[in-house]
Write a protein that holds these residues in place. Structure first.
Motif: not given
Length: 125
Positions: A1, A3, A26-27, A114
Motif C-alpha cells: 500500500q 503511503q 509501499g512503492y 495518493y
C-alpha cells in the motif's frame, strides 16, 4: 500500500526558509509524477510544484518560481520542497501527492491518487 508522510512544516517569519520532506513507502519511485499542493483556509487546494523524475525539469506555479525548489531522491524514496524567501501568503497546509505510472506529470489534483496527511506552514509578517 502506497503511503506518503510529510514532515518539516512549522512557523517562520517572512523571508525565512523551510524544507518539507515527503517519505514514500509501499512503492518504488521511477518515472512517476510527484507534486506538492497547498491549501490555505477558505481557499481551494492549489498545485505548487511537480517533478516527473529526478532528472527532469520541475514545474512551478508563477508565485513560487525562484523561491521554491522541488527535488526527489528515488533511492531514499523521498521528495523535498525547499522553500526560501517565504511570504505570509505562503501560509497553508502543504500536501505531498503522487500520480503513479501515468506517463506524464501535471498539477491537476484529480490525477493524483495518493496523498499525504499534510504539514502546516505558517509565515508571519
Amino acid at each position: 500500500q502506497v503511503q506518503l508522510v510529510e514532515s518539516g512544516g512549522g512557523s517562520v517569519q517572512a523571508g525565512g526558509s523551510l524544507r518539507l520532506s515527503c517519505a514514500v513507502s509501499g512503492y518504488t519511485l521511477s518515472d512517476d509524477c510527484m507534486a506538492w499542493f497547498r491549501q490555505a483556509p477558505g481557499k481551494e487546494r492549489e498545485g505548487v510544484a511537480s517533478i516527473y523524475s529526478p532528472n527532469s525539469a520541475p514545474y512551478y506555479i508563477e508565485s513560487v518560481k525562484g523561491r521554491f525548489t522541488v527535488s526527489q531522491d528515488n533511492a531514499k524514496k523521498m521528495v523535498y520542497l525547499q522553500m526560501n524567501s517565504l511570504k505570509p501568503e505562503d501560509t497553508a497546509m502543504y500536501y505531498c501527492a503522487a500520480f503513479l505510472r501515468g506517463g506524464r506529470c501535471s498539477l491537476n489534483s484529480a490525477a493524483f491518487g495518493y496523498w499525504g496527511q499534510g504539514t502546516q506552514v505558517t509565515v508571519s509578517s
